[in-house]
Design an enzyme around this catalytic site. Sequence first.
Site, PDB file in Angstrom:
ATOM      1  N   SER A 130      51.708  67.082  24.782  1.00 17.69           N
ATOM      2  CA  SER A 130      52.178  66.462  23.543  1.00 17.69           C
ATOM      3  C   SER A 130      51.135  66.568  22.449  1.00 17.69           C
ATOM      4  O   SER A 130      49.929  66.661  22.718  1.00 17.69           O
ATOM      5  CB  SER A 130      52.485  64.978  23.814  1.00 17.69           C
ATOM      6  OG  SER A 130      52.634  64.244  22.622  1.00 17.69           O
TER       7      SER A 130
ATOM      8  N   TYR B 196      48.711  57.358  26.265  1.00 21.98           N
ATOM      9  CA  TYR B 196      49.606  58.495  26.507  1.00 21.98           C
ATOM     10  C   TYR B 196      48.910  59.809  26.166  1.00 21.98           C
ATOM     11  O   TYR B 196      48.950  60.781  26.937  1.00 21.98           O
ATOM     12  CB  TYR B 196      50.864  58.301  25.663  1.00 21.98           C
ATOM     13  CG  TYR B 196      51.866  59.429  25.722  1.00 21.98           C
ATOM     14  CD1 TYR B 196      52.672  59.611  26.847  1.00 21.98           C
ATOM     15  CD2 TYR B 196      52.037  60.281  24.630  1.00 21.98           C
ATOM     16  CE1 TYR B 196      53.621  60.626  26.882  1.00 21.98           C
ATOM     17  CE2 TYR B 196      52.977  61.297  24.665  1.00 21.98           C
ATOM     18  CZ  TYR B 196      53.764  61.460  25.781  1.00 21.98           C
ATOM     19  OH  TYR B 196      54.707  62.479  25.813  1.00 21.98           O
TER      20      TYR B 196
ATOM     21  N   LYS C 184      47.872  62.937  28.736  1.00 22.64           N
ATOM     22  CA  LYS C 184      48.313  64.313  28.536  1.00 22.64           C
ATOM     23  C   LYS C 184      47.123  65.272  28.483  1.00 22.64           C
ATOM     24  O   LYS C 184      47.168  66.370  29.066  1.00 22.64           O
ATOM     25  CB  LYS C 184      49.142  64.419  27.248  1.00 22.64           C
ATOM     26  CG  LYS C 184      50.506  63.760  27.320  1.00 22.64           C
ATOM     27  CD  LYS C 184      51.417  64.452  28.320  1.00 22.64           C
ATOM     28  CE  LYS C 184      52.845  63.922  28.264  1.00 22.64           C
ATOM     29  NZ  LYS C 184      53.728  64.574  29.259  1.00 22.64           N
TER      30      LYS C 184
END
Length: 344
Positions: free
Chosen positions: A126, A154, A158
Amino acid sequence: MKVLITGGAGFLGTRLAHTLLQAGTLRGQAITQLMLADLVAPRDTALLADARVRHHAGDLLANIPTLMAERWDAVFHLASAVSGECEANFDLGLHANLDTTRSLLDACRAQTLGGEPAPLFFFSSSVAVFGSDAALPLPAVVRDDTLPTPQSSYGIHKFVCEQLVADYTRKGFIDGRAARLMTVSVRPGRPNGAASGFLSGLFREPLAGQASACPVDLDTRVALSSPANTVAGIVAVAEASREAFGGRTAINLPALTVSVREMLAALEDLTGPEVMRLVTHVPDAAIAGIVSAWPARFESARAPRLGLLADASFTNVLQQYVQDHPDAVSHPEARARLGLSARA
């Protein structure tokens, strides 16, 4: 060719499955089996009717020993806890993102050490890996050599997983490919826990005759990709030769840069003022803080070399959503302006 898709019951997983099955091949080999693994069973009846499709429901980490008891030629790892979930529940993010990815990679490694060829392993990363750090401010334009400095759990997950995929590839355990997906808009279905979810809800809900609130400043600029362009990018990265992909570093998929104000203007141009009256501005500092830390402009030399380009405009993105999901458009004025037949 046997293919495993984690997150296979989700929107992107389902769309990727349809794309692969329609093509019938991956890397020149016929797809004979497609496993969809997710917390829940897929709801797409057309997908389940295909004799090549199987599915497995349940916690992915707990079920990896069962899933990986058979060998997969290609693994598309799309499953993850999304940004909002990771901020609200730190342990959930570690479990769903880091622990699960590591376990999948180790299962692939075990197969390779047993004498099997290294499987293709696609990892869905992402743009959340990028952020502005006090020691390394985010540049106005993110390029292929921009150093990721994620500012959310998050994004950290990633980026860590990107590096694991690169190292397992270096060791020959997998043929790993990581691609950084842009925010996908417009997504169908229900809202999810992603901080970027409003970038679909702002359009999906009004088109369905429902109210929707914008949590960020209207001049906030974002990097977007339509569902079709996103899946095309995933497939192109998976199909590319090792040389064409270029190294082991994650690739930035193409981005359409647009402001929320410009997106809403496109909605009004297509569907009229009555639909726009359903949109209100209700600031949310938490969401605005996460979204404002993400980069909005990208310049990449790698993606065009694979034939990948950004969507032409947000108007085109909206038209794609209407074409793919005409029954989701229930607002009378929107249906009339878009040339859809009136609801009975």
